[in-house]
Motif scaffolding. Sequence first.
Motif, PDB file in Angstrom:
ATOM      1  N   LEU A  57      -2.053  24.620 -31.228  1.00 21.44           N
ATOM      2  CA  LEU A  57      -1.528  25.717 -32.037  1.00 21.44           C
ATOM      3  C   LEU A  57      -2.670  26.442 -32.744  1.00 21.44           C
ATOM      4  O   LEU A  57      -2.717  27.673 -32.796  1.00 21.44           O
ATOM      5  N   LEU A  59      -5.846  26.540 -31.859  1.00 18.05           N
ATOM      6  CA  LEU A  59      -6.655  27.283 -30.888  1.00 18.05           C
ATOM      7  C   LEU A  59      -6.004  28.622 -30.564  1.00 18.05           C
ATOM      8  O   LEU A  59      -6.651  29.680 -30.577  1.00 18.05           O
ATOM      9  N   LEU A  60      -4.700  28.563 -30.303  1.00 15.30           N
ATOM     10  CA  LEU A  60      -3.991  29.794 -29.963  1.00 15.30           C
ATOM     11  C   LEU A  60      -4.013  30.773 -31.125  1.00 15.30           C
ATOM     12  O   LEU A  60      -4.241  31.972 -30.937  1.00 15.30           O
ATOM     13  N   ILE A 515       0.371  36.520 -18.780  1.00 13.94           N
ATOM     14  CA  ILE A 515      -0.696  35.572 -19.125  1.00 13.94           C
ATOM     15  C   ILE A 515      -1.415  35.118 -17.859  1.00 13.94           C
ATOM     16  O   ILE A 515      -2.646  35.141 -17.781  1.00 13.94           O
ATOM     17  N   TYR A 516      -0.631  34.716 -16.881  1.00 11.45           N
ATOM     18  CA  TYR A 516      -1.228  34.232 -15.637  1.00 11.45           C
ATOM     19  C   TYR A 516      -2.049  35.327 -14.975  1.00 11.45           C
ATOM     20  O   TYR A 516      -3.195  35.132 -14.581  1.00 11.45           O
ATOM     21  N   GLY A 519      -5.021  36.568 -17.238  1.00 19.08           N
ATOM     22  CA  GLY A 519      -5.984  35.497 -17.428  1.00 19.08           C
ATOM     23  C   GLY A 519      -6.761  35.171 -16.172  1.00 19.08           C
ATOM     24  O   GLY A 519      -7.930  34.819 -16.239  1.00 19.08           O
ATOM     25  N   ARG A 529      -9.715  38.453 -21.985  1.00 20.96           N
ATOM     26  CA  ARG A 529      -9.420  37.092 -22.430  1.00 20.96           C
ATOM     27  C   ARG A 529      -8.731  37.049 -23.801  1.00 20.96           C
ATOM     28  O   ARG A 529      -7.704  36.386 -23.942  1.00 20.96           O
ATOM     29  N   VAL A 532      -5.146  37.797 -23.616  1.00 17.85           N
ATOM     30  CA  VAL A 532      -4.318  36.739 -23.046  1.00 17.85           C
ATOM     31  C   VAL A 532      -3.981  35.715 -24.116  1.00 17.85           C
ATOM     32  O   VAL A 532      -2.848  35.239 -24.199  1.00 17.85           O
ATOM     33  N   TYR A 533      -4.976  35.401 -24.957  1.00 19.58           N
ATOM     34  CA  TYR A 533      -4.693  34.458 -26.040  1.00 19.58           C
ATOM     35  C   TYR A 533      -3.607  35.025 -26.949  1.00 19.58           C
ATOM     36  O   TYR A 533      -2.689  34.299 -27.365  1.00 19.58           O
ATOM     37  N   ALA A 536      -0.350  34.724 -25.236  1.00 22.14           N
ATOM     38  CA  ALA A 536       0.092  33.325 -25.231  1.00 22.14           C
ATOM     39  C   ALA A 536       0.626  32.940 -26.596  1.00 22.14           C
ATOM     40  O   ALA A 536       1.663  32.271 -26.703  1.00 22.14           O
ATOM     41  N   LEU A 539       4.078  34.383 -26.996  1.00 23.90           N
ATOM     42  CA  LEU A 539       5.078  33.654 -26.214  1.00 23.90           C
ATOM     43  C   LEU A 539       5.389  32.317 -26.869  1.00 23.90           C
ATOM     44  O   LEU A 539       6.558  31.930 -27.018  1.00 23.90           O
ATOM     45  N   VAL A 540       4.334  31.607 -27.257  1.00 25.73           N
ATOM     46  CA  VAL A 540       4.552  30.301 -27.886  1.00 25.73           C
ATOM     47  C   VAL A 540       5.328  30.470 -29.182  1.00 25.73           C
ATOM     48  O   VAL A 540       6.265  29.704 -29.467  1.00 25.73           O
TER      49      VAL A 540
ATOM     50  N   LEU B 328      -8.977  28.090 -18.465  1.00 23.30           N
ATOM     51  CA  LEU B 328     -10.017  28.965 -19.017  1.00 23.30           C
ATOM     52  C   LEU B 328     -10.693  28.405 -20.251  1.00 23.30           C
ATOM     53  O   LEU B 328     -11.790  28.827 -20.596  1.00 23.30           O
ATOM     54  N   MET B 498      -3.161  26.937 -12.122  1.00 21.63           N
ATOM     55  CA  MET B 498      -4.208  27.589 -12.898  1.00 21.63           C
ATOM     56  C   MET B 498      -5.393  26.678 -13.186  1.00 21.63           C
ATOM     57  O   MET B 498      -6.490  27.158 -13.425  1.00 21.63           O
TER      58      MET B 498
END
Lengths: 566, 570
Positions: A57, A59-60, A515-516, A519, A529, A532-533, A536, A539-540, B328, B498
């Motif tokens: 969590l 990190l995101l 994301i896929y 990323g 990048r 994408v974070y 993510a 979404l989370v 990644l 991935m």
Amino acid sequence: MSGGAGEREHTRPALLVARGRPLSRWRVLLLALQGDAIVWLSGAAASLALLAVCMLLLLLAVQGLGHFWPRPLLALQPEAGMQGADRPVLAQVMRRVAVHADGEASAAAQRDQVPPARWLLRLGNRDHLPADFVWVSAPAAWAVSRPESAVLIERRSWGPMIGYLAPADAVPGLPDDAPAPVAERWPELERQLAQVQRLRQELAFVEGEQARWLAAELDAPGRSAVHPGTESLVPPSHLAQLSVQRAELQRALAQYRMQVLLADGRIVEQPLADVVRVVFPNRMGFAERLLLCLERLWEFLATSPRDANSEGGVFPAIFGTVTLVLLMSVLVTPMGVFAAVYLHEYARQGPMTRLIRIAVNNLAGVPSLVYGVFGLGFFVYVVGGELDAWLFAERLPSPTFGTPGLLWAALTLALLTLPVVVVATEEGLARIPRSLREGSLALGATRAETLWRVVLPMATPAMLTGLILAIARAAGEVAPLMLVGVVKLADDLPVGPEFPWLNLEQKFMHLGFHIYDVGFQSPHPDASRPLVYATALLLVAIIVLLNLLAILLRAHLREKYKSMDT
Amino acid sequence: MSRRLALLEDRPGWRRQLFDRANSALMLAAAAGVLLTVVLMLGFLVWSVLPLASPVQLSALGSLPVGSGRLEAWGEPAVQGVREAPADTVPDLRLADLHEQGQLQRQRVVAAAHLPGARALLVAEDNGSLRLFARSPADAGAVLLRRFETGSARATALLVDPRQRLILALQRDGRLQVFHGTRSELLLDAQLLPAGHWDEARWSTDAQELRLRQGQQWQRWQLRAPHAEVSWRTLWQPVHYEGYPEPAMIWQSTAAYEGGESKFSLTPLVFGTFKAALYCMLFAAPIGVAAAIYTAYFMGRPLRRAVKPGIELMEAFPTVVLGFIAGLWLAPQVERLLPAVLLLPLLLPPGVLLFALLARWLPARLRIPVGSHPLLLLPWLALLIYLCLSAAPLFEQLFFAGDVRAWLQREFGLGYAQRNTLVVGMAMGFAVIPTVFSIAEDAVFSVPRALSDGSLALGATAWQTLTGVVLPMASPGIFSALMIGLGRALGETMIVLMATGNTALMQTDPFSGLRSLAANIAMEAPEAIAGTTHFRVLFLSALVLFAFTFAVNTLAEWVRLRLRQRYASL
């Protein structure tokens, strides 16, 4: 037994005797240690799992939100002995990585006793430089400055431009020697930007109008040419007028340009039509930064992606995800709830219900991808192909429903989440006390009346829980969608002005797939990048919130019927 | 409620009854729909796969007199004698080479033709043997790919389908044998002409039609062999493909060059699926089960109420996010800190025990409250992991001779791929831990408290009670949890897609990549053309995946029910 079962301390004396013989001291210690060890190790496993959740969590959150926070622009002197940059550089530091091997430490770092590290710099200016991201060895502190006139220009293409705002007659030279008179230039530029903004809006309107007329003509080909004035949908003069207007607007837009002094001394021109925002990150205070951060966050949530999905927002993906999930809910709820009602209220418990339960259990265990394969083979090719043959034969061979699309994706996800709804609803039904049903039946209500007026209203929270869990599961699912309708970039939202207002056959964007795709398949991996974070994280956040909601609802439900249970 | 029900009385009775009936029917229909869905899914998958097993079909189309239509320019003529590849392709192998290398005698060759792509040479000899040669990639020599099972037939002419690699071997008297370039089995053996010999033979790949001229009449046959390239053997066993020194199991659905053969071997994919799942379980099983035991058995109720949803929250993470982070973020980190990551499993348990020892010496007043170890351990573990990771260069010097990758290469002959099984195991472990944890925790928690209390009262330690009473009671649930976790790992798509390089290799070590069934489908199904062999093989792999997870889940359920019955009396 100090930690493990402290409350059971009183058991200790008995421990000294086993099978009628007193245990040796050593054996007692070993037993105690064993017990302690298992307690601690299993506790460690639990805390490791918790740690992993927290780290993920964190990190995101850091990586995702850091994307919106304006980073300062650092001017780096080449004589700092950086490896990887031989000219003056103006850049944002994206990452700092400590380097362990001594061999790689730069001369500057050794001289100034900077801990050896490598920096990932974002130079921007993809259109003027060979690479917009470079790794350099960390420069000495004296070589780094934060010039006030450094500017970050967010653009619609080519990524951001980073430089100094140059006067019209600036001489190429070292940026610090020739400070740009930004203060005088800026209000003028701001005015121009506002003008450009207005022109762009006009242009967008004209283009939209043009597209609408052209589409109308495509639908009724030739009419405008054959019967002008009578049946014509499109007066040709109007179209011509529109394209003239468009050309004029484009010409007007092209006149607005700004000059930017790059870090290496070049002066480049940048059309204002391409500029989204001009930011002076080094001059901003905390409040301004926060404001900009929020503005960017809003842009992220509310606009379309641009520049090969590496910049801009994710609004179409959010919209696609929400539409998909809502459509799925509409499809899955009746079937799941009714099936659960049948299982719990109607069916005599026997082979039939056992078979259905096995079916539901197995549906829950089937990998999501298998649903995708089924959806592709059955819904898209078989059902969609048949639908095309019956209803849209005039458009063949280009398929309407015989190709992956929103409807098929929603149906596939509905199948996927069916067991979730069935299980949750059944659980809720089981919690409703028998006495209520019996009371209703005894008062003369039919079973259907009992069901609709007594049982189902009481089971609503359970159904909602199931539905929310289903939505949470569906929102995070990507693998099946890759087969049944998701695309990396859909220009149009799957809505239309005509009934049923939802273009069921259209392909759509989805947060998870975004994301896929961004990323792993982006042409500018470094630039995209952070985006994408952020996606993510979004979404989370959505899914975790949905899950928490479900957990709360369930807890509420349990409390509510606790008193009735006995 | 009572007022509403009273209002119902106003409605006529027949309407209420009708509503009741309709309602029952609706509910039944929904339940039947669920059942139907499962049956439909399974049925459809099987139905899509079945054509793969369909035999080659030959049907007579009647005859045409010579000179009607554009017959003379129609289709490919049969090869009698030796026909080398067309001038615009450079064949790898010529008949002369085979002759020189002593593989065959040129004068005995009846017919020879190149397969599409001109890498393999098909040779029919006068003793009836039909062999396929290709150049060996190892040396310049030719290698025999396969000898076709011709039986008693003596082919005199060959027809090679330019697209499908279908081989039609014709005897003078009209006996036809059909083979496929990647299989040695005989697909069809038919006597086409009742009497006499044919004078000319042609094959059209567009019409899938074979024509034989006998005098002034063309006899026509249609040959349907849409999926001749796959069989049970090619899907699961090594096949000697052209360009390879020996038989191998390879998944390569699109040919590397024009006219090349596609290689559909599911074995490496199944291997990859299980490899990923097993490495994942290696990671998830100990953590999940141990955490479950602690949470259910040792932890205090208030804390449990917070910790359980906390760990179950892991399940909410979309796998695409986990896969993205694994591919990644985690993969480069693991590569950078590999020595520490390798030593971490060895260092963490002693570290935790060290903390336990320290905790024993605490004065009684500061004793750790029961069931709150994880909270205390949380900072300690974080510190431990941080220290361990930052000591990675030190470990590398101490244990791995300065370079862990060179060490791996030297000691075990292992290469290191950045996106490897280790990374997948960790990421997928993260996804599977909550599943294992949740079910195992329920199992441990539902062991009657009276039993463990009784055991403790009789003087057993917590450890003895756990291993002697609680775990045996909870074992069905734990087993079921592990199986369901395994089922989830087998079917997981996005993480594997991935975080591995998606290389269809068959290596068991954790530092190489893999390709799983699910990831393969996700990558290739959107591009596969409906109805082709590729498409159907992908459906087959979905069916295989379905079967695996079905088996695993059913096993879990069965064991759970069996053991629950055994303990039902308690």
